[in-house]
Structure formats: structure tokens, C-alpha cells
Design a protein around this motif. Structure first.
Motif, mmCIF file in Angstrom:
data_model
loop_
_atom_site.group_PDB
_atom_site.id
_atom_site.type_symbol
_atom_site.label_atom_id
_atom_site.label_comp_id
_atom_site.label_asym_id
_atom_site.label_seq_id
_atom_site.Cartn_x
_atom_site.Cartn_y
_atom_site.Cartn_z
ATOM 1 N N GLY A 186 0.787 -1.239 -0.124
ATOM 2 C CA GLY A 186 0.178 -0.030 0.023
ATOM 3 C C GLY A 186 0.930 1.200 0.054
ATOM 4 O O GLY A 186 1.917 1.434 -0.738
ATOM 5 N N ILE A 187 0.526 1.983 0.989
ATOM 6 C CA ILE A 187 1.139 3.555 0.730
ATOM 7 C C ILE A 187 2.690 3.466 1.348
ATOM 8 O O ILE A 187 3.480 3.946 0.883
ATOM 9 C CB ILE A 187 0.418 4.619 2.011
ATOM 10 C CG1 ILE A 187 -1.053 4.709 1.624
ATOM 11 C CG2 ILE A 187 1.183 5.520 2.212
ATOM 12 C CD1 ILE A 187 -2.025 5.412 2.717
ATOM 13 N N THR A 247 -7.881 5.601 0.605
ATOM 14 C CA THR A 247 -6.985 5.525 -0.319
ATOM 15 C C THR A 247 -6.770 4.047 -0.941
ATOM 16 O O THR A 247 -7.008 3.176 -0.012
ATOM 17 C CB THR A 247 -5.644 5.792 0.475
ATOM 18 O OG1 THR A 247 -5.639 6.875 0.998
ATOM 19 C CG2 THR A 247 -4.277 5.485 -0.611
ATOM 20 N N GLU A 248 -6.743 3.728 -2.130
ATOM 21 C CA GLU A 248 -6.543 2.608 -2.695
ATOM 22 C C GLU A 248 -5.469 1.601 -2.377
ATOM 23 O O GLU A 248 -4.205 1.791 -2.999
ATOM 24 C CB GLU A 248 -6.527 2.885 -4.270
ATOM 25 C CG GLU A 248 -7.267 1.630 -5.128
ATOM 26 C CD GLU A 248 -8.346 2.016 -6.070
ATOM 27 O OE1 GLU A 248 -8.171 3.386 -6.582
ATOM 28 O OE2 GLU A 248 -9.008 1.199 -6.161
ATOM 29 N N THR A 249 -5.761 0.840 -1.340
ATOM 30 C CA THR A 249 -4.596 0.106 -0.843
ATOM 31 C C THR A 249 -5.226 -1.359 -0.329
ATOM 32 O O THR A 249 -6.512 -1.460 -0.134
ATOM 33 C CB THR A 249 -3.829 0.357 0.342
ATOM 34 O OG1 THR A 249 -4.692 0.472 1.530
ATOM 35 C CG2 THR A 249 -3.585 1.905 0.192
ATOM 36 N N PRO A 250 -4.469 -2.456 0.070
ATOM 37 C CA PRO A 250 -4.946 -3.525 0.464
ATOM 38 C C PRO A 250 -5.790 -3.300 1.559
ATOM 39 O O PRO A 250 -6.735 -4.179 1.994
ATOM 40 C CB PRO A 250 -3.721 -4.415 0.847
ATOM 41 C CG PRO A 250 -2.729 -3.800 -0.173
ATOM 42 C CD PRO A 250 -2.957 -2.618 -0.344
ATOM 43 N N LEU A 251 -5.667 -2.361 2.529
ATOM 44 C CA LEU A 251 -6.193 -2.059 3.440
ATOM 45 C C LEU A 251 -7.928 -1.629 3.336
ATOM 46 O O LEU A 251 -8.936 -1.832 4.003
ATOM 47 C CB LEU A 251 -5.807 -0.920 4.420
ATOM 48 C CG LEU A 251 -6.295 -0.302 5.808
ATOM 49 C CD1 LEU A 251 -5.320 0.001 6.736
ATOM 50 C CD2 LEU A 251 -7.358 0.757 5.572
ATOM 51 N N LEU A 252 -8.078 -0.793 2.117
ATOM 52 C CA LEU A 252 -9.198 -0.536 1.529
ATOM 53 C C LEU A 252 -9.991 -1.687 1.366
ATOM 54 O O LEU A 252 -11.295 -1.674 1.447
ATOM 55 C CB LEU A 252 -8.855 0.751 0.592
ATOM 56 C CG LEU A 252 -10.458 1.404 -0.008
ATOM 57 C CD1 LEU A 252 -10.678 2.427 0.770
ATOM 58 C CD2 LEU A 252 -10.254 1.590 -1.297
ATOM 59 N N ASP A 253 -9.261 -2.477 0.659
ATOM 60 C CA ASP A 253 -9.813 -3.709 0.000
ATOM 61 C C ASP A 253 -10.657 -4.534 0.991
ATOM 62 O O ASP A 253 -11.785 -4.892 0.960
ATOM 63 C CB ASP A 253 -8.908 -4.660 -0.724
ATOM 64 C CG ASP A 253 -8.634 -3.991 -2.005
ATOM 65 O OD1 ASP A 253 -9.031 -2.982 -2.452
ATOM 66 O OD2 ASP A 253 -7.323 -4.464 -2.130
ATOM 67 N N LEU A 256 -10.665 8.293 -5.165
ATOM 68 C CA LEU A 256 -10.059 7.252 -4.076
ATOM 69 C C LEU A 256 -8.656 8.145 -4.151
ATOM 70 O O LEU A 256 -8.054 8.492 -5.304
ATOM 71 C CB LEU A 256 -10.157 6.043 -4.110
ATOM 72 C CG LEU A 256 -11.444 5.397 -4.025
ATOM 73 C CD1 LEU A 256 -11.347 3.878 -4.337
ATOM 74 C CD2 LEU A 256 -11.948 5.595 -2.523
ATOM 75 N N ILE A 257 -8.252 8.467 -3.090
ATOM 76 C CA ILE A 257 -6.666 8.949 -3.167
ATOM 77 C C ILE A 257 -5.892 7.782 -3.427
ATOM 78 O O ILE A 257 -6.360 6.549 -3.316
ATOM 79 C CB ILE A 257 -6.432 9.194 -1.461
ATOM 80 C CG1 ILE A 257 -7.337 10.503 -1.171
ATOM 81 C CG2 ILE A 257 -4.870 9.712 -1.286
ATOM 82 C CD1 ILE A 257 -7.285 11.719 -1.896
ATOM 83 N N GLN A 258 -4.873 8.136 -4.183
ATOM 84 C CA GLN A 258 -3.889 7.106 -4.587
ATOM 85 C C GLN A 258 -2.655 7.190 -3.652
ATOM 86 O O GLN A 258 -1.985 8.448 -3.197
ATOM 87 C CB GLN A 258 -3.362 7.269 -5.990
ATOM 88 C CG GLN A 258 -4.807 7.342 -7.134
ATOM 89 C CD GLN A 258 -5.049 5.870 -7.122
ATOM 90 O OE1 GLN A 258 -4.599 4.803 -7.218
ATOM 91 N NE2 GLN A 258 -6.556 5.700 -6.812
ATOM 92 N N PRO A 259 -1.908 6.090 -3.262
ATOM 93 C CA PRO A 259 -0.795 5.990 -2.429
ATOM 94 C C PRO A 259 0.269 7.032 -3.196
ATOM 95 O O PRO A 259 1.032 7.548 -2.252
ATOM 96 C CB PRO A 259 -0.108 4.306 -2.649
ATOM 97 C CG PRO A 259 -1.275 3.718 -2.882
ATOM 98 C CD PRO A 259 -2.408 4.653 -3.745
ATOM 99 N N SER A 260 0.123 7.489 -4.351
ATOM 100 C CA SER A 260 1.226 8.397 -5.085
ATOM 101 C C SER A 260 1.016 9.704 -4.458
ATOM 102 O O SER A 260 1.898 10.467 -4.405
ATOM 103 C CB SER A 260 1.178 8.238 -6.377
ATOM 104 O OG SER A 260 0.054 8.451 -7.060
ATOM 105 N N ASP A 261 -0.423 9.982 -4.155
ATOM 106 C CA ASP A 261 -0.669 11.406 -3.545
ATOM 107 C C ASP A 261 0.012 11.524 -2.318
ATOM 108 O O ASP A 261 0.336 12.533 -2.021
ATOM 109 C CB ASP A 261 -2.213 11.496 -3.689
ATOM 110 C CG ASP A 261 -3.178 11.308 -4.918
ATOM 111 O OD1 ASP A 261 -2.593 11.747 -5.753
ATOM 112 O OD2 ASP A 261 -3.993 10.668 -4.994
#
Ligand code: NAP
Length: 254
Positions: free
Chosen positions: A23-24, A184-190, A220-225
């Protein structure tokens, strides 16, 4: 990847990122490595850490559990000095407060608050002059959300910790800030989406649309943000920014 990450401006810097195996944290590791830094990621699952480290020659990993003081002490003992420490490891679980056990409460505080305390305290002892401490908190550190009271309480606590430590370190040229991403689009969000679907009967797409709608920008926020903000806060340009909790949330907190 943000373009600011490609200018090699962190070439002489060493960065520690907890929770860097996904993720982030994984994006932060890649962004700082691309910007020339030597990056050490830490987490509990070797396979994930290995995969992130394999993607860039300047990323290495250590196994550590941020909830375990001895494990964090061991992590810092063989790491040498550091320029930037990012307390990013975290986890979220959801339930109505009435159904939240003391164990659930404690687990959220352990990883999301005590883990940040141990990481920032360990990092402070290894930090070079003008060093940077960052914590990945959340918009849940700045406002309430239903069914995640322990997570919200822990993230609010992180922001209090950051504000206090910023004042303690201000005279040493150290800055301490919190990054507060929205969903934010990550495994935690999944995991959160799966949980919402299981509890409400909404499809994954419907649950995703509901979370996306909390962001006024409709994305959704992206990790790159998050990485772009971290690169800026870690740069000399952000010397005057300390004790801040910066929302990365498309206007959700405006
Ligand atoms: P993620 O992919 O699940 O990453 C969390 C990382 O933390 C994992 O790599 C995990 O690895 C590590 N971790 C968990 N417990 C740990 C422990 N006790 N010791 C060491 N490492 C541990 O989720 P993410 O979304 O990137 O989360 C990163 C941070 O962003 C968290 O602090 C989270 O609260 C915050 N955040 C996320 C969102 C979102 O919507 N995704 C929004 C706002 C804030 P292991 O399990 O292998 O240790």
C-alpha cells in the motif's frame, strides 16, 4: 509516481518506513528510492517486504513488529543514523462501539498509536540534524467516522503526539508532521470494502462508490498522492512546516 520523486534530491538521505511491504508504505519506499534515497522498510511479513525491496536496488528490509518495544529497539539498533523516519504501519477494523471488545480497542491503539510512539521515539534517537519525522495518520485523525471509534481515537492520538513532538524538536531543525489521507486505494481499503459488503449486503462496486463519494473530487486517494506530500515535507523546502496534520483528501475536510 510523482515527478518530484525523479530528481535525485534525496541522494544522500537514509529513510526508514514502517509498514513498507504494501500500500502507501510500498509506494513511499519506491518514491524515496527513485529520488535517490537509501530506504529501509520494516514490517512483519517477509514475503511482502522482499517483493518491495526486489523492485529497487536502494530498498532493503527488516522484520519488525511496531507494537513490540523489543522488536522496535532491535530494528533501530543496527540501522545507524537516519535522515527521515516515516511511521506508516497501521491497521483498521470496524464494529459498532457497543460490540467493540477491550481487546479490539487495545489492538487498534497498539498498532496505530503505540506503534507510532515507538517508531518516532526510536527514530528521534537516530535522527541527523535537520531530520524529518512523519506519521501516516488519516482523515480519521481529524474527524469522526462511524464504526471505527478505536481507529479514530488512535489516529487523533497520533496527531496530538505529532503536535507535541514538533514543539519539543523545533529548536533542533527537526520537523514532525502527520499525513492524513482520506480513503486510499490499498489492501487496507480492499479489506474495508469486503467488510462493508459482508455487513450491509452492498456489492463491492456499491461499497466502493459510497467511499469514493466522501471525496469531493469524486476519486479515491492514490498512494502516490501521499508520497508526493511526503517528499515535499521531507525536503528542505518544507523546513518551516512542523506540527501540522495535512489532509490529503480531495477537499473532504475543507
Ligand atoms: P496496508 O497496505 O494494509 O499497509 C499497512 C502495512 O502496515 C502493512 O504492510 C502491514 O504489514 C504493516 N503493519 C501492520 N501491522 C504492523 C505491525 N504491528 N508492525 C509492523 N508493520 C505492521 O494499508 P495502507 O492503507 O497502505 O496503510 C498504511 C497507513 O495508512 C496506515 O497507518 C493506515 O491507517 C493509513 N491510512 C490508510 C488509508 C486507506 O484508506 N487505505 C486512509 C488513511 C490512512 P504486515 O502486516 O506484514 O506487518
Amino acid at each position: 509516481m510523482p515527478s518530484v520523486s525523479k530528481d535525485n534530491s534525496f541522494a544522500d538521505k537514509k529513510v526508514l518506513i514502517t509498514g513498507g511491504g504494501s500500500g502507501i508504505g510500498a509506494d513511499l519506499a519506491q518514491a524515496f528510492a527513485e529520488a535517490g534515497a537509501r530506504v529501509i522498510i520494516a514490517g512483519r511479513t517477509e514475503a511482502k517486504l522482499q517483493q518491495v525491496a526486489a523492485a529497487h536496488s536502494r530498498i532493503e528490509y527488516r522484520i519488525a513488529d511496531v507494537t513490540d518495544a523489543a522488536s522496535v529497539e532491535a530494528l533501530f539498533s543496527d540501522i545507524g543514523s537516519l535522515d527521515i523516519v516515516i511511521a506508516n504501519a497501521g491497521a483498521a477494523s470496524s464494529a459498532p462501539l457497543r460490540k467493540t471488545s477491550l481487546e479490539d480497542w487495545q489492538r487498534m491503539l497498539d498498532v496505530n498509536l503505540t506503534g507510532v510512539f515507538l517508531t518516532l521515539q526510536g527514530g528521534l534517537n537516530k535522527l541527523t540534524d535537520g531530520g524529518r519525522l512523519l506519521a501516516v495518520a488519516s482523515t480519521a485523525g481529524l474527524k469522526g467516522y462511524p464504526y471505527v471509534a478505536p481507529y479514530c481515537a488512535a489516529k487523533h492520538g497520533v496527531i496530538g503526539l505529532v503536535r507535541a513532538l514538533a514543539l519539543e524538536t523545533a529548536k533542533q531543525g527537526i520537523t514532525v508532521n502527520a499525513l492524513c489521507p482520506g480513503f486510499t486505494e490499498t489492501p487496507l481499503l480492499d479489506e474495508s470494502l469486503a467488510n462493508i459488503s459482508a455487513k450491509t449486503g452492498l456489492s463491492n462496486t456499491e461499497a466502493r462508490a459510497q467511499l469514493t463519494a466522501t471525496n469531493p473530487q469524486g476519486r479515491l486517494i492514490q498512494p502516490s498522492d501521499v508520497s508526493a506530500a511526503a517528499l515535499w515535507l521531507a525536503s528542505p523546502a518544507a523546513q518551516a512546516i512542523t506540527g501540522q496534520a495535512i489532509a490529503i483528501a480531495g477537499g473532504e475536510l475543507s
